[in-house]
Design an enzyme around this catalytic site. Sequence first.
Site, PDB file in Angstrom:
ATOM      1  CE  LYS A   9      35.211  33.996  32.505  1.00  0.00           C
ATOM      2  NZ  LYS A   9      33.990  33.320  31.968  1.00  0.00           N
ATOM      3  CE1 TYR A  49      31.660  32.974  37.032  1.00  0.00           C
ATOM      4  CE2 TYR A  49      33.626  31.632  37.363  1.00  0.00           C
ATOM      5  CZ  TYR A  49      32.937  32.604  36.662  1.00  0.00           C
ATOM      6  OH  TYR A  49      33.538  33.211  35.581  1.00  0.00           O
ATOM      7  CG  ASN A 112      32.966  33.560  28.425  1.00  0.00           C
ATOM      8  OD1 ASN A 112      33.843  33.416  29.269  1.00  0.00           O
ATOM      9  ND2 ASN A 112      31.688  33.699  28.736  1.00  0.00           N
ATOM     10  CG  HIS A 115      34.063  37.624  35.667  1.00  0.00           C
ATOM     11  ND1 HIS A 115      32.808  37.066  35.787  1.00  0.00           N
ATOM     12  CD2 HIS A 115      34.173  38.532  36.677  1.00  0.00           C
ATOM     13  CE1 HIS A 115      32.202  37.603  36.834  1.00  0.00           C
ATOM     14  NE2 HIS A 115      32.996  38.500  37.392  1.00  0.00           N
ATOM     15  CD  GLU A 126      31.771  39.168  40.651  1.00  0.00           C
ATOM     16  OE1 GLU A 126      32.427  39.870  39.848  1.00  0.00           O
ATOM     17  OE2 GLU A 126      30.718  38.581  40.327  1.00  0.00           O
TER      18      GLU A 126
HETATM   19  P1  IDP Z   1      28.880  36.165  32.563  1.00  0.00           P
HETATM   20  O1  IDP Z   1      30.305  35.679  32.641  1.00  0.00           O
HETATM   21  O2  IDP Z   1      28.603  36.832  31.242  1.00  0.00           O
HETATM   22  O3  IDP Z   1      28.462  36.997  33.737  1.00  0.00           O
HETATM   23  P2  IDP Z   1      27.252  34.010  33.697  1.00  0.00           P
HETATM   24  O4  IDP Z   1      25.890  33.637  33.260  1.00  0.00           O
HETATM   25  O5  IDP Z   1      27.400  34.673  35.024  1.00  0.00           O
HETATM   26  O6  IDP Z   1      27.925  34.872  32.539  1.00  0.00           O
HETATM   27  O7  IDP Z   1      28.108  32.673  33.700  1.00  0.00           O
HETATM   28  C1  IDP Z   1      29.398  32.659  34.243  1.00  0.00           C
HETATM   29  C2  IDP Z   1      30.314  31.900  33.325  1.00  0.00           C
HETATM   30  O8  IDP Z   1      29.931  30.537  33.316  1.00  0.00           O
HETATM   31  C3  IDP Z   1      30.262  32.350  31.862  1.00  0.00           C
HETATM   32  O9  IDP Z   1      31.114  33.439  31.585  1.00  0.00           O
HETATM   33  C4  IDP Z   1      30.691  31.098  31.145  1.00  0.00           C
HETATM   34  O10 IDP Z   1      32.113  30.979  31.127  1.00  0.00           O
HETATM   35  C5  IDP Z   1      30.119  29.994  32.019  1.00  0.00           C
HETATM   36  N1  IDP Z   1      28.818  29.535  31.516  1.00  0.00           N
HETATM   37  C6  IDP Z   1      27.637  30.192  31.596  1.00  0.00           C
HETATM   38  N2  IDP Z   1      26.647  29.500  31.003  1.00  0.00           N
HETATM   39  C7  IDP Z   1      27.233  28.368  30.545  1.00  0.00           C
HETATM   40  C8  IDP Z   1      26.738  27.229  29.808  1.00  0.00           C
HETATM   41  O11 IDP Z   1      25.551  27.128  29.501  1.00  0.00           O
HETATM   42  N3  IDP Z   1      27.661  26.263  29.500  1.00  0.00           N
HETATM   43  C9  IDP Z   1      28.980  26.355  29.844  1.00  0.00           C
HETATM   44  N4  IDP Z   1      29.484  27.406  30.525  1.00  0.00           N
HETATM   45  C10 IDP Z   1      28.631  28.405  30.858  1.00  0.00           C
HETATM   46 MG    MG Z   2      28.086  36.476  35.691  1.00  0.00          MG
END
Ligand code: IDP
Ligand code: MG
Length: 149
Positions: A9, A49, A112, A115, A126
Amino acid sequence: MERTYVMVKPDGVQRGLVGEVIGRIERRGLKIVALRMNTISQEQAKKHYAEHVQKPFFKSLIDFITSGPSVSMVVEGKNAVAVMRSINGATNPVNAATGSIRADFALDTGRNVVHASDSPESAAREIGIHFRDAEISGYSRIDETWVYE
Ligand code: IDP
Ligand code: MG
């Protein structure tokens, strides 16, 4: 063999972690079959997303993921989807397993670093958003008989 979609990212690019992420993927034995740096469009980001469209963080997530260059990959190997999810670690870095990318390099869910697709079906979807078929290289790696039984 399975394929998955992986992204470093924009925060990972800005923090100089591209090599770190790619190194972990390669060292594990997974094969990179497509690779590109670009700034993804709003349209691509919203498709990517789509499952989160109703979430309160959706707008900030789209703004962040399109804010600068990211690195996109298609990664192939045995159980590539599950293995890449474990290399990355849990979504919230506080819960990420020790030694995962998110545990080693991240503190905040919204920053984080990486992805990876969460299922083979998500991976196919994707990969289709980020790559054309012609951009994916089918090839054998010379170490495959030493990585696979
Ligand atoms: P993943 O990346 O581990 O698959 P997902 O639940 O699909 O996680 O969420 C996609 C991305 O959205 C996450 O990697 C994170 O960057 C962001 N995200 C998810 N939940 C939150 C939140 O509660 N607050 C802010 N950003 C979030
Ligand atoms: Mg995800």
